[in-house]
Design a protein around this motif. Structure first.
Motif, PDB file in Angstrom:
ATOM      1  N   ILE A   1       0.843  -1.187   0.000  1.00  0.00           N
ATOM      2  CA  ILE A   1       0.000   0.000   0.000  1.00  0.00           C
ATOM      3  C   ILE A   1       0.883   1.244   0.000  1.00  0.00           C
ATOM      4  N   THR A   2       0.274   2.382  -0.294  1.00  0.00           N
ATOM      5  CA  THR A   2       0.993   3.646  -0.221  1.00  0.00           C
ATOM      6  C   THR A   2       0.039   4.740   0.212  1.00  0.00           C
ATOM      7  N   ARG A   3       0.622   5.878   0.488  1.00  0.00           N
ATOM      8  CA  ARG A   3      -0.134   7.108   0.722  1.00  0.00           C
ATOM      9  C   ARG A   3       0.572   8.208  -0.051  1.00  0.00           C
ATOM     10  N   HIS A   4      -0.198   9.013  -0.766  1.00  0.00           N
ATOM     11  CA  HIS A   4       0.387  10.077  -1.583  1.00  0.00           C
ATOM     12  C   HIS A   4       0.536  11.335  -0.730  1.00  0.00           C
ATOM     13  N   ILE A   5       1.780  11.611  -0.341  1.00  0.00           N
ATOM     14  CA  ILE A   5       2.091  12.740   0.526  1.00  0.00           C
ATOM     15  C   ILE A   5       3.298  13.472  -0.059  1.00  0.00           C
ATOM     16  N   PRO A   6       3.213  14.787  -0.296  1.00  0.00           N
ATOM     17  CA  PRO A   6       4.381  15.527  -0.795  1.00  0.00           C
ATOM     18  C   PRO A   6       5.589  15.322   0.117  1.00  0.00           C
ATOM     19  N   PHE A   7       6.766  15.196  -0.480  1.00  0.00           N
ATOM     20  CA  PHE A   7       7.955  14.890   0.303  1.00  0.00           C
ATOM     21  C   PHE A   7       8.299  15.988   1.307  1.00  0.00           C
ATOM     22  N   ASP A   8       7.970  17.232   0.973  1.00  0.00           N
ATOM     23  CA  ASP A   8       8.313  18.315   1.894  1.00  0.00           C
ATOM     24  C   ASP A   8       7.274  18.485   3.006  1.00  0.00           C
ATOM     25  N   ASP A   9       6.209  17.692   2.968  1.00  0.00           N
ATOM     26  CA  ASP A   9       5.194  17.745   4.018  1.00  0.00           C
ATOM     27  C   ASP A   9       5.555  16.726   5.102  1.00  0.00           C
ATOM     28  N   LEU A  10       6.530  17.056   5.907  1.00  0.00           N
ATOM     29  CA  LEU A  10       6.985  16.122   6.930  1.00  0.00           C
ATOM     30  C   LEU A  10       5.910  15.845   7.969  1.00  0.00           C
ATOM     31  N   GLU A  11       5.073  16.838   8.245  1.00  0.00           N
ATOM     32  CA  GLU A  11       4.000  16.636   9.209  1.00  0.00           C
ATOM     33  C   GLU A  11       2.944  15.683   8.679  1.00  0.00           C
ATOM     34  N   GLY A  12       2.835  15.591   7.345  1.00  0.00           N
ATOM     35  CA  GLY A  12       1.874  14.669   6.754  1.00  0.00           C
ATOM     36  C   GLY A  12       2.282  13.214   6.917  1.00  0.00           C
ATOM     37  N   ALA A  13       3.578  12.981   7.130  1.00  0.00           N
ATOM     38  CA  ALA A  13       4.074  11.617   7.353  1.00  0.00           C
ATOM     39  C   ALA A  13       3.891  11.277   8.825  1.00  0.00           C
ATOM     40  N   THR A  14       2.642  11.061   9.184  1.00  0.00           N
ATOM     41  CA  THR A  14       2.291  10.850  10.587  1.00  0.00           C
ATOM     42  C   THR A  14       2.735   9.470  11.074  1.00  0.00           C
ATOM     43  N   GLU A  15       2.709   9.294  12.376  1.00  0.00           N
ATOM     44  CA  GLU A  15       3.035   7.997  12.953  1.00  0.00           C
ATOM     45  C   GLU A  15       2.085   6.924  12.431  1.00  0.00           C
TER      46      GLU A  15
END
Length: 246
Positions: free
Chosen positions: A93-107
């Motif tokens: 699986i994946t999630r589409h999150i911009p690389f510079d959105d570090l906060e979007g890469a949640t736990e």
């Protein structure tokens, strides 16, 4: 290894690369257990395509992120077909999150992607290994990604999870030798439903590749079968990306 009369478990076998691998294996005389988590209709359609062509297949539900479900799935495959000789660790699986959105890469995102993409592959390999060792032979192919090589991809956690898959492949190759071979097929961009909503982006990518086309699921499936057949290879990353990473 001659694949004819062998039995394969293909995780995420109902769609995309998983379906193409299931069909390619069945065409080589392999009995196929088509695993699915939620895509029951797709998995059953894959089974119908195989059985209508004279092959043997069954759909089995299991969440690869759950160890006990995976162990039960392996038992079901052996009860149904008598053995499990091959494993295609395709579910991911994946999630589409911009690389510079570090906060979007949640736990939560990290845990979800690692649970399926990394731990799920380990759970599946561990579950089938005793049956393969009993028969003194077996082969596993993990599905990696060029995201794990380049650090780019749909999200930072996804890229890191695929790098972990590449490491897992080498470690499993050591842990399961000599009876079981473990290799990793590493696709670049592939024309699957993962591009849904981003088809224009996919079309713009193709001209930048040396071979000028996006790989198809069938391209990847062909290499998966070759890796399963090759008896003198283990612990290897095999890239198929139309020259995308050159």
């Amino acid at each position: 290894m001659d694949l004819k009369y062998k039995t394969a478990l293909v995780t995420g076998g109902g769609t995309g690369i998983g379906r193409a691998a299931s069909l390619a294996l069945a065409a080589r005389g392999v009995s196929v257990a088509v695993n699915y988590s939620r895509s029951r209709d797709d998995a059953e359609e894959t089974v119908r395509l195989i059985t209508n062509g004279g092959g043997r297949a069954v759909a089995i539900q299991a969440d690869v992120a759950k160890d006990m479900e995976v162990r039960d799935m392996a038992e079901q495959v052996v009860r149904h077909f008598g053995a499990v000789d091959l494993l295609v660790n395709n579910a991911g699986i994946t999630r589409h999150i911009p690389f510079d959105d570090l906060e979007g890469a949640t736990e939560e995102v990290w845990d979800e992607l690692y649970q399926v993409n990394v731990k799920g592959m380990f759970f599946c390999a561990r579950a089938v290994a005793p049956y393969m060792r009993k028969n003194q032979q077996g082969a596993i192919v993990n599905l990696g990604s060029i995201a794990g090589q380049t650090g780019l991809g749909s999200s930072l956690p996804y890229a890191v999870s695929k790098a972990a898959v590449h490491g897992l492949t080498k470690s499993l190759a050591r842990a399961l030798a000599p009876e079981i071979r473990v290799n990793c097929v590493v696709p670049g961009a592939v024309a699957t439903r993962w591009w849904a909503g981003r088809e224009e982006q996919m079309k713009k990518l193709a001209p930048q590749m040396l071979l000028k086309h996006i790989s198809t699921p069938e391209d990847i499936a062909s290499l998966i079968c070759t890796a399963l057949e090759q008896e003198a290879m283990t612990g290897q990353m095999i890239t198929v990306d139309s020259g995308q990473t050159l």
